[in-house]
Motif scaffolding. Structure first.
Motif, short mmCIF file in Angstrom:
data_model
loop_
_atom_site.label_atom_id
_atom_site.label_comp_id
_atom_site.label_asym_id
_atom_site.label_seq_id
_atom_site.Cartn_x
_atom_site.Cartn_y
_atom_site.Cartn_z
N ILE A 172 1.60 70.13 -0.12
CA ILE A 172 2.93 69.81 0.38
C ILE A 172 2.80 69.01 1.68
CG2 ILE A 172 5.06 70.81 1.34
CD1 ILE A 172 4.58 73.14 -0.66
N LYS B 134 8.77 80.00 -13.51
CA LYS B 134 8.35 78.85 -14.34
C LYS B 134 7.49 79.27 -15.52
CE LYS B 134 10.20 75.60 -11.83
NZ LYS B 134 9.45 74.63 -11.06
N THR C 100 8.21 71.65 -13.27
CA THR C 100 8.55 70.35 -12.68
C THR C 100 7.40 69.37 -12.80
OG1 THR C 100 9.79 71.62 -11.06
CG2 THR C 100 9.50 69.31 -10.57
N ARG D 240 4.57 66.92 -14.01
CA ARG D 240 4.47 66.05 -15.18
C ARG D 240 3.15 66.25 -15.91
NH1 ARG D 240 6.89 60.84 -12.05
NH2 ARG D 240 9.05 61.51 -12.06
N GLN E 48 1.83 65.46 0.90
CA GLN E 48 2.97 64.66 0.43
C GLN E 48 3.86 64.25 1.59
OE1 GLN E 48 4.75 67.16 -2.60
NE2 GLN E 48 3.48 66.28 -4.20
N ARG E 49 4.09 65.19 2.51
CA ARG E 49 4.95 64.89 3.65
C ARG E 49 4.33 63.85 4.56
NH1 ARG E 49 8.33 69.76 6.00
NH2 ARG E 49 9.55 70.00 4.13
N THR F 25 13.57 77.27 -16.35
CA THR F 25 12.18 77.77 -16.31
C THR F 25 11.18 76.67 -16.68
OG1 THR F 25 12.34 78.54 -18.59
CG2 THR F 25 12.85 80.14 -16.87
N VAL G 256 2.08 66.44 -9.81
CA VAL G 256 2.00 67.91 -9.72
C VAL G 256 2.97 68.46 -8.68
CG1 VAL G 256 0.47 69.81 -9.05
CG2 VAL G 256 -0.40 67.96 -10.47
N ASP G 257 3.71 69.49 -9.09
CA ASP G 257 4.53 70.22 -8.14
C ASP G 257 3.62 71.28 -7.49
OD1 ASP G 257 6.17 71.93 -6.79
OD2 ASP G 257 7.74 71.96 -8.31
N PRO G 258 3.37 71.16 -6.19
CA PRO G 258 2.39 72.05 -5.56
C PRO G 258 2.68 73.54 -5.78
CG PRO G 258 3.10 70.36 -4.02
CD PRO G 258 3.97 70.23 -5.23
N TRP G 259 3.95 73.91 -5.87
CA TRP G 259 4.27 75.34 -6.03
C TRP G 259 3.89 75.86 -7.41
CZ3 TRP G 259 4.85 77.85 -1.80
CH2 TRP G 259 5.42 77.24 -0.69
N GLU G 260 3.59 74.97 -8.34
CA GLU G 260 3.24 75.42 -9.69
C GLU G 260 1.72 75.61 -9.85
OE1 GLU G 260 5.22 72.70 -12.34
OE2 GLU G 260 7.19 73.38 -11.66
#
Lengths: 242, 431
Positions: free
Chosen positions: A146, A214, A18, A20, A149-150, A15, A118-122
């Motif tokens: 996302i 999370k 991700t 930082r 980033q791709r 949980t 940053v994790d976009p899903w968070e």
């Protein structure tokens, strides 16, 4: 590890966020810096402001050389726009060049904080819960991150291919041939969007039903960072040099 | 469980070949066909992502009438490029994506994800960045994605197309075990030989050609001159971990060399160094006595979309007195593609166009990255013959590939890249 033997508390490792840096803090930080870079036009003040995203991106990404490389790549765009700004705005060339270059670098380094930290899903759970943003809008923002980033990864592959085809021969060609880079990148973006649509639909993605596991929280050092940034910008606007 | 009768998938005006299939619990069905024959479209129709004609029944109910959320929680789809499917940065987050979308409670999400990662052998990597995984591990992760929602049917699109032989063997073993536990699988491919597991039912939807055969010895064509000279080349992306550790090799004129090795071992890096895109950390690379540059050597990416800059194949392919785009594409029976927008072409078609584009740009050394990925045997054979013909005209090729049968049929030498070192005896991989 055998399933069923642990209590739910033992699942804490799954949980942990991700990101930082807390996504909300990162976005507020970006918003403050973009606003400051837009409003501020004094070269000295912009130089001091630039120091903040550089420092944070170094800490968040743990890839200082990579960040410096990205800044170098952005530099020709800044200089090109600076010349344009000097001609159109009838400004003194050196001031125009430095102003636009510093602004571009502030935007670039601030973006790297989001890209690496940053994790976009968070991000959407915070937007939905803290700001009551509609889920569709919140997740559209996450999907945009996302995609960004791709496309950055794709851009590296595209540039390698263009160098191999001798279309990009030197740093100046990044500006002269920007239309070729953008053309290939746009078609990549269309293809990536189609792939993403399948990936989301095939896995039942629905902003209304999605549930996160999370444990997202804002840490003390993150609040301190925002406070410090605001203090520096306010002090600069009051006492900053020309 | 799944009954398909006279079904044709539709994409606009285009229709796939008709298929009939009855799939029971624990069965494996294979759909075999050439590039662009409609295999992916058929799979997408089964999960309701494309319209179709005919009948697809899941447990006696037409799939078009079933709630999409329910249908896609029972039938899971894994695409041919796992990279395009992966949307999260961490392994655990990625595998938990499906259950989270279904709105399951956190405890259930975690338990089902752990189970899926255990089955696919990825649980010890749960906290790893997805970008650090090898191709085989990414394929496993895509399967874990699908398994985490506990589906009854798994649709696998070309699951072995771009992964090394070791990953193929271990993934097929996992799939067999899943079938033994009652999971039904439909998978697609270019040939039965590449599937690594015996299907209970097979549907052929087009001529795929025969496996590659080495027709002749090419030794008589070789020129002994050291055309490409690579001496003690080292390379590192981060300054600490060396991807290449003292590579030395020579390549003669008219020679075709294949470099094989596991996913992520550094084959692409070596090719980019030979093409002058990357500079080695130390060591020497000379082509015809000079440092690599685009006039001497050219790299054709494994991602053809990154290489193609023209709007149509006619626009992309180089124009010269000796060659014209039409005759080049006629060799592949693809001249009808000449004026089609490039972004509408299939992966296999784009790959051929990108290789043709690279081939006629005048470079003496061509570095081809996974040239047969997305190609069926028929197209692969034509490509091999064209490369041999180009090699006889003084060009040299370095090919990075997982396709050992293609490498054996059309290369003069096969080299193994393992642990940053080149081995002449590539058969050691089977030891």
């Amino acid at each position: 590890m055998k399933i069923g033997e642990e209590s739910f508390n033992n699942y804490d490792i799954y949980t942990e966020p991700t990101s930082r840096i807390n996504p909300l803090i990162a976005n507020i930080f970006l918003l403050i810096l973009v606003s400051a870079a837009t409003i501020e036009s004094r070269v000295y003040n912009l130089s001091v402001i630039l120091f903040l995203p550089i420092l944070i991106s170094f800490i968040v990404s743990r890839k200082p050389i990579q960040i410096l490389k990205i800044m170098l790549i952005a530099a020709p765009f800044g200089l090109g726009l600076g010349i344009f700004y000097s001609i159109i705005g009838n400004k003194e060339i050196l001031t125009a060049l430095l102003t636009i270059l510093l602004r571009i670098e502030i935007l670039t380094t601030s973006s790297t904080i989001l890209y690496y930290g940053v994790d976009p899903w968070e991000l959407p759970p915070i937007l939905i819960n803290k700001f009551k943003t509609p889920p569709h809008i919140s997740y559209t923002i996450a999907l945009a991150f996302i995609m960004y980033q791709r496309l950055i990864k794709d851009l590296k592959e595209i540039i390698d291919s263009l160098r191999s085809k001798n279309i990009i021969r030197n740093e100046l060609d990044y500006i002269i041939r920007v239309h070729v880079i953008l053309y290939v990148l746009v078609y990549h973006a269309i293809r990536r969007a189609e792939e993403m649509e399948i990936a989301l639909e095939a896995r039942n993605f629905n902003p209304l039903t999605r549930n996160t596991r999370k444990n997202l929280r804002i840490r003390f050092w993150e609040i301190l960072l925002i406070a410090l940034t605001l203090i520096i910008i306010v002090l600069l606007s009051m006492f900053g040099k020309l | 469980m799944l009954k398909i009768e006279s079904m044709k998938a539709r994409r606009g005006m285009w229709k796939s070949p008709e298929i009939n299939l009855t799939l029971r619990e624990g069965e494996v069905a294979a759909i075999i066909g050439p590039s662009g024959s409609g295999k992916t479209s058929i799979l997408l129709s089964i999960i309701g992502l494309l319209p179709y004609e005919g009948t697809i029944e899941y447990n006696g109910v037409e799939v078009s009438l079933i709630d999409k959320k329910y249908l896609r929680s029972k039938i899971a789809y894994v695409p041919d490029e796992p990279e395009s499917y992966i949307l999260n940065n961490k392994v655990f987050d990625e595998a938990a994506f499906g259950p989270e979308n279904l709105g399951w409670k956190p405890k259930k999400v975690i338990e089902s994800t752990i189970r899926a990662l255990e089955i696919t052998g990825l649980l010890n990597l749960y906290n790893r960045e997805v970008s650090t995984l090898s191709g085989g591990q990414k394929q496993r992760l895509a399967i874990a994605d699908a398994l985490s929602i506990s589906p009854e049917i798994l649709l696998l699109d070309n699951p072995f197309s771009n992964i090394d032989w070791e990953a193929r063997k271990s993934i097929s073993k996992t799939l067999k075990e899943l079938c033994d536990n009652g999971l039904s699988i439909i998978l697609t491919g270019y040939s039965l030989e590449e599937l690594y597991l015996k299907p209970d039912k097979t549907i052929f939807i087009g001529e795929v050609g025969k496996p590659y055969v080495r027709k002749t010895s090419y030794d008589n064509l070789l020129v002994s001159e050291k055309f490409v000279y690579v001496k003690d080349v080292w390379f590192s992306y981060d300054g600490r971990n060396n991807v290449l550790k003292g590579i030395s090799l020579t390549i003669g004129r008219k020679e075709i060399i294949s470099v094989i090795g596991k996913n992520g071992v550094g084959k692409t890096t070596l090719l980019k160094i030979l093409a002058g895109i990357y500079k080695p950390s130390r060591g020497t690379v000379l082509i015809n006595g000079r440092k690599p540059n685009p006039h001497l050597s050219l790299y054709v990416s494994q991602n053809p979309s990154a290489f193609l800059t023209g709007t149509t194949p006619r626009d992309e392919l180089p124009k010269s007195e000796n060659t014209d785009a039409t005759s080049l594409l006629e060799k592949f029976g693809l001249s009808y593609l000449l004026d089609k927008p490039i972004h509408t072409l299939s992966l296999g078609e784009k790959r051929i166009i990108s290789i043709m584009s690279g081939l006629y740009r005048g470079a003496l050394l061509l570095c081809l990255d996974e040239p047969t990925a997305g190609l069926d045997y028929k197209m692969g054979q034509k490509l091999g013959e064209i490369l041999r013909s180009a090699a006889s005209n003084n060009e040299a090729f370095v090919i990075a590939t997982h396709d050992i049968s293609f490498a054996e049929a059309y290369s003069d030498r096969i080299l193994l890249l393992d642990g940053g070192i080149i081995y002449e005896d590539w058969r050691r991989i089977f030891q």
